[in-house]
Design a protein around this motif. Sequence first.
Motif, PDB file in Angstrom:
ATOM      1  N   GLY A   1       0.978  -1.202  -0.069  1.00  0.00           N
ATOM      2  CA  GLY A   1      -0.030  -0.057   0.080  1.00  0.00           C
ATOM      3  C   GLY A   1       0.789   1.191   0.138  1.00  0.00           C
ATOM      4  N   SER A   2       2.077   1.224   0.254  1.00  0.00           N
ATOM      5  CA  SER A   2       3.028   2.348   0.550  1.00  0.00           C
ATOM      6  C   SER A   2       3.220   2.625  -1.027  1.00  0.00           C
ATOM      7  CB  SER A   2       4.227   1.877   1.100  1.00  0.00           C
ATOM      8  OG  SER A   2       5.117   1.231   0.382  1.00  0.00           O
ATOM      9  N   ASP A   3       3.188   1.875  -2.112  1.00  0.00           N
ATOM     10  CA  ASP A   3       3.781   2.088  -3.439  1.00  0.00           C
ATOM     11  C   ASP A   3       5.150   2.134  -3.515  1.00  0.00           C
ATOM     12  OD1 ASP A   3       1.004   2.492  -4.452  1.00  0.00           O
ATOM     13  OD2 ASP A   3       1.310   4.453  -4.346  1.00  0.00           O
ATOM     14  N   LEU A   4       5.930   1.565  -2.381  1.00  0.00           N
ATOM     15  CA  LEU A   4       7.342   1.327  -2.524  1.00  0.00           C
ATOM     16  C   LEU A   4       7.602  -0.218  -2.822  1.00  0.00           C
ATOM     17  CD1 LEU A   4       8.825   3.485   0.392  1.00  0.00           C
ATOM     18  CD2 LEU A   4       8.566   4.186  -1.748  1.00  0.00           C
ATOM     19  N   GLY A   5       8.522  -0.305  -3.522  1.00  0.00           N
ATOM     20  CA  GLY A   5       8.945  -1.514  -3.852  1.00  0.00           C
ATOM     21  C   GLY A   5       8.405  -2.181  -5.216  1.00  0.00           C
ATOM     22  N   HIS A   6       7.773  -1.184  -5.955  1.00  0.00           N
ATOM     23  CA  HIS A   6       6.823  -1.797  -6.951  1.00  0.00           C
ATOM     24  C   HIS A   6       7.856  -1.964  -8.341  1.00  0.00           C
ATOM     25  CE1 HIS A   6       2.389  -0.637  -5.714  1.00  0.00           C
ATOM     26  NE2 HIS A   6       3.234  -1.134  -4.644  1.00  0.00           N
ATOM     27  N   ASP A   7       8.931  -1.390  -8.191  1.00  0.00           N
ATOM     28  CA  ASP A   7       9.978  -1.648  -9.483  1.00  0.00           C
ATOM     29  C   ASP A   7      10.850  -2.406  -9.096  1.00  0.00           C
ATOM     30  OD1 ASP A   7      11.212  -0.499  -6.859  1.00  0.00           O
ATOM     31  OD2 ASP A   7      12.347   0.972  -7.991  1.00  0.00           O
ATOM     32  N   ALA A   8      10.617  -3.710  -8.226  1.00  0.00           N
ATOM     33  CA  ALA A   8      11.196  -4.797  -7.717  1.00  0.00           C
ATOM     34  C   ALA A   8      10.988  -5.825  -9.206  1.00  0.00           C
ATOM     35  CB  ALA A   8      10.787  -5.385  -6.628  1.00  0.00           C
ATOM     36  N   ASP A   9      11.950  -6.759  -9.031  1.00  0.00           N
ATOM     37  CA  ASP A   9      11.527  -7.675 -10.174  1.00  0.00           C
ATOM     38  C   ASP A   9      11.314  -9.136  -9.950  1.00  0.00           C
ATOM     39  OD1 ASP A   9      11.954  -8.553 -12.788  1.00  0.00           O
ATOM     40  OD2 ASP A   9      14.056  -8.958 -12.925  1.00  0.00           O
ATOM     41  N   PRO A  10       9.926  -9.119  -9.572  1.00  0.00           N
ATOM     42  CA  PRO A  10       9.462 -10.522  -9.078  1.00  0.00           C
ATOM     43  C   PRO A  10       9.304 -11.670 -10.135  1.00  0.00           C
ATOM     44  CG  PRO A  10       7.534  -8.998  -9.247  1.00  0.00           C
ATOM     45  CD  PRO A  10       8.903  -8.392  -9.827  1.00  0.00           C
ATOM     46  N   GLU A  11      10.288 -12.265 -10.823  1.00  0.00           N
ATOM     47  CA  GLU A  11      10.339 -13.195 -11.596  1.00  0.00           C
ATOM     48  C   GLU A  11      11.060 -14.534 -11.256  1.00  0.00           C
ATOM     49  OE1 GLU A  11       8.717 -12.934 -14.155  1.00  0.00           O
ATOM     50  OE2 GLU A  11       7.997 -10.710 -13.938  1.00  0.00           O
ATOM     51  N   THR A  12      11.408 -14.675 -10.051  1.00  0.00           N
ATOM     52  CA  THR A  12      12.002 -15.795  -9.702  1.00  0.00           C
ATOM     53  C   THR A  12      11.052 -16.735  -8.934  1.00  0.00           C
ATOM     54  OG1 THR A  12      14.116 -14.701  -9.253  1.00  0.00           O
ATOM     55  CG2 THR A  12      13.532 -17.009  -8.277  1.00  0.00           C
ATOM     56  N   GLU A  13      10.731 -17.834  -9.261  1.00  0.00           N
ATOM     57  CA  GLU A  13       9.690 -18.818  -9.047  1.00  0.00           C
ATOM     58  C   GLU A  13       9.914 -19.137  -7.643  1.00  0.00           C
ATOM     59  OE1 GLU A  13       8.408 -21.774 -11.675  1.00  0.00           O
ATOM     60  OE2 GLU A  13       8.086 -20.328 -13.111  1.00  0.00           O
ATOM     61  N   ALA A  14       9.019 -19.294  -6.575  1.00  0.00           N
ATOM     62  CA  ALA A  14       8.942 -20.048  -5.409  1.00  0.00           C
ATOM     63  C   ALA A  14       7.683 -20.551  -5.271  1.00  0.00           C
ATOM     64  CB  ALA A  14       9.091 -18.919  -4.176  1.00  0.00           C
ATOM     65  N   GLY A  15       7.472 -21.738  -5.911  1.00  0.00           N
ATOM     66  CA  GLY A  15       6.285 -22.462  -6.234  1.00  0.00           C
ATOM     67  C   GLY A  15       5.503 -21.639  -7.051  1.00  0.00           C
ATOM     68  N   ALA A  16       4.313 -21.327  -6.693  1.00  0.00           N
ATOM     69  CA  ALA A  16       3.423 -20.315  -7.623  1.00  0.00           C
ATOM     70  C   ALA A  16       3.717 -18.913  -7.364  1.00  0.00           C
ATOM     71  CB  ALA A  16       2.001 -20.732  -7.040  1.00  0.00           C
ATOM     72  N   LEU A  17       4.412 -18.432  -6.268  1.00  0.00           N
ATOM     73  CA  LEU A  17       4.743 -17.066  -6.074  1.00  0.00           C
ATOM     74  C   LEU A  17       5.816 -16.641  -6.955  1.00  0.00           C
ATOM     75  CD1 LEU A  17       4.294 -17.037  -2.084  1.00  0.00           C
ATOM     76  CD2 LEU A  17       2.700 -16.517  -3.999  1.00  0.00           C
ATOM     77  N   LEU A  18       5.722 -15.637  -7.303  1.00  0.00           N
ATOM     78  CA  LEU A  18       6.970 -14.873  -8.184  1.00  0.00           C
ATOM     79  C   LEU A  18       7.565 -13.995  -7.290  1.00  0.00           C
ATOM     80  CD1 LEU A  18       5.267 -14.595 -11.538  1.00  0.00           C
ATOM     81  CD2 LEU A  18       7.050 -16.404 -10.844  1.00  0.00           C
ATOM     82  N   ALA A  19       8.810 -13.960  -6.911  1.00  0.00           N
ATOM     83  CA  ALA A  19       9.579 -12.866  -5.996  1.00  0.00           C
ATOM     84  C   ALA A  19      10.942 -12.578  -6.693  1.00  0.00           C
ATOM     85  CB  ALA A  19       9.691 -13.617  -4.724  1.00  0.00           C
ATOM     86  N   GLU A  20      11.761 -12.103  -5.761  1.00  0.00           N
ATOM     87  CA  GLU A  20      13.227 -11.896  -6.232  1.00  0.00           C
ATOM     88  C   GLU A  20      14.053 -13.272  -5.817  1.00  0.00           C
ATOM     89  OE1 GLU A  20      14.440  -7.842  -5.003  1.00  0.00           O
ATOM     90  OE2 GLU A  20      12.700  -7.706  -3.821  1.00  0.00           O
ATOM     91  N   PRO A  21      15.508 -13.297  -5.987  1.00  0.00           N
ATOM     92  CA  PRO A  21      16.086 -14.369  -5.773  1.00  0.00           C
ATOM     93  C   PRO A  21      16.125 -14.521  -4.276  1.00  0.00           C
ATOM     94  CG  PRO A  21      17.377 -13.172  -7.581  1.00  0.00           C
ATOM     95  CD  PRO A  21      15.746 -12.451  -7.070  1.00  0.00           C
ATOM     96  N   ASP A  22      16.086 -15.920  -3.814  1.00  0.00           N
ATOM     97  CA  ASP A  22      16.355 -16.423  -2.434  1.00  0.00           C
ATOM     98  C   ASP A  22      15.135 -16.051  -1.480  1.00  0.00           C
ATOM     99  OD1 ASP A  22      19.108 -16.879  -2.575  1.00  0.00           O
ATOM    100  OD2 ASP A  22      19.584 -14.632  -2.229  1.00  0.00           O
ATOM    101  N   GLN A  23      13.854 -16.195  -2.533  1.00  0.00           N
ATOM    102  CA  GLN A  23      12.344 -16.025  -1.766  1.00  0.00           C
ATOM    103  C   GLN A  23      12.422 -14.666  -0.976  1.00  0.00           C
ATOM    104  OE1 GLN A  23      12.640 -19.967  -0.017  1.00  0.00           O
ATOM    105  NE2 GLN A  23      11.197 -20.726  -1.571  1.00  0.00           N
ATOM    106  N   ILE A  24      12.699 -13.526  -1.490  1.00  0.00           N
ATOM    107  CA  ILE A  24      12.665 -12.346  -1.013  1.00  0.00           C
ATOM    108  C   ILE A  24      11.542 -11.367  -1.793  1.00  0.00           C
ATOM    109  CG2 ILE A  24      13.624 -10.328  -0.169  1.00  0.00           C
ATOM    110  CD1 ILE A  24      16.124 -11.826   0.345  1.00  0.00           C
ATOM    111  N   ALA A  25      10.609 -10.893  -1.366  1.00  0.00           N
ATOM    112  CA  ALA A  25       9.723 -10.059  -2.159  1.00  0.00           C
ATOM    113  C   ALA A  25       9.808  -8.637  -1.470  1.00  0.00           C
ATOM    114  CB  ALA A  25       8.310 -10.704  -2.283  1.00  0.00           C
ATOM    115  N   LEU A  26      10.201  -7.582  -1.989  1.00  0.00           N
ATOM    116  CA  LEU A  26      10.306  -6.226  -1.552  1.00  0.00           C
ATOM    117  C   LEU A  26       9.029  -5.546  -2.291  1.00  0.00           C
ATOM    118  CD1 LEU A  26      11.158  -3.744   0.081  1.00  0.00           C
ATOM    119  CD2 LEU A  26      12.937  -3.347  -1.787  1.00  0.00           C
ATOM    120  N   GLY A  27       7.809  -5.620  -1.333  1.00  0.00           N
ATOM    121  CA  GLY A  27       6.623  -4.724  -1.855  1.00  0.00           C
ATOM    122  C   GLY A  27       5.883  -4.954  -2.795  1.00  0.00           C
ATOM    123  N   GLN A  28       6.200  -6.242  -3.577  1.00  0.00           N
ATOM    124  CA  GLN A  28       5.574  -6.981  -4.738  1.00  0.00           C
ATOM    125  C   GLN A  28       5.575  -8.351  -4.765  1.00  0.00           C
ATOM    126  OE1 GLN A  28       5.420  -6.662  -9.320  1.00  0.00           O
ATOM    127  NE2 GLN A  28       6.595  -5.033  -8.335  1.00  0.00           N
TER     128      GLN A  28
END
Length: 385
Positions: free
Chosen positions: A24-51
Amino acid sequence: MAEMIRGVEDEVPISCGRFNLFDGSDLGHDADPETEAGALLAEPDQIALGQVGIKSQAWARRAHVRMEAWDTEPPAPGKPWTEAGQVRYLSPGGIVYLCGLMHSPSRQMLLLGPPFFVYGLRAYAGPVRTQPADYDETVTEAVEESWLLRFWPLADAAGPALRAESEAGGQVAARMREILPLEPGSAVPRPEQWPALHPLPEPEPPTLVTRPSPPMRGMERVPSREAAGRILVPQETLDFAQRLEETLGDLRIDMLGNLPRNIGSWSQSQLEDYATQLRVSMRIGRELNPHGVPMLQLEASSVRTVLIGPEPGFSGRAWVWAKDENAYADVLSVDRQVIVRDRIRQNTLLTGIVTILRNENDFAEVRAATQAEAARVITVERLRD
């Protein structure tokens, strides 16, 4: 034993086989969540910043999603849910919402807890509703799939961000990554220190809301004259007033500030969207004040928060003019100071550390900050000195 704090349900369109969860802060929306953690798409090492991206399991048209906030790691929900992925979600704002690709975001929101926390996020896939395809009744296609998203607090990540408070917003949010990976046996935040991690009691306690009186000004004579002729109100104005009353109703009683200036030109869908936004804002305001402590309504510009502007969940220092230097003692109680006394106008400028509950139409509703919330503000003030 883990306890669910709150939950919301929402529906979101699925496009290109996925939909997104945003902060809701609109921060982290420029992250690149394309690494698969099952059905979730996040950053490497299963980290998701804002998205976080969520992949459709059935390529359905819509997803029915239940989002839940827990005080500690929750147990498995059992049938019919199947675990579909897990990430560490770094939330700059402590509030999340869902959005389909190339669609407007949902107005529904979930308060996870305090801002600038790391939360565990575990996703579960559920039942899929199917029906015969429009183009061929012998073909069955997925129409709606079910999801369960559960969050729980893992760590307070505000420390690195507080030290970089003077930097651009995106860099401040990125500093949250510095606490990862979490040290084995690292202390999990204690829910009792953070009201945002407390459930609402049943029934909700009454709350006291006060509004500061403006500084006294000299009396002015206002000229008057009799209205000449009959006043005619255009029919479109009457129609809009009726639509406004039917759509907003009792929401206007507890709304902060005045109606938006251009609301007279809004369509019915825009009015309904605004009504939903108000309902969610009021609900989150109650959730940020679960014990019903006294509140104060101020102009949003009267509160200087750290890290992000005066948004719900954030703490900062408020300045209020009052006729009595003992005024608002139950709200401006944390690090309370008398800044200046105006003996001519008999006004006193007071300050104290507060937490934002709501921000609507350039007005904010606040309560006294807790010790943990105020510590973030004091840390930044000392760094600035």
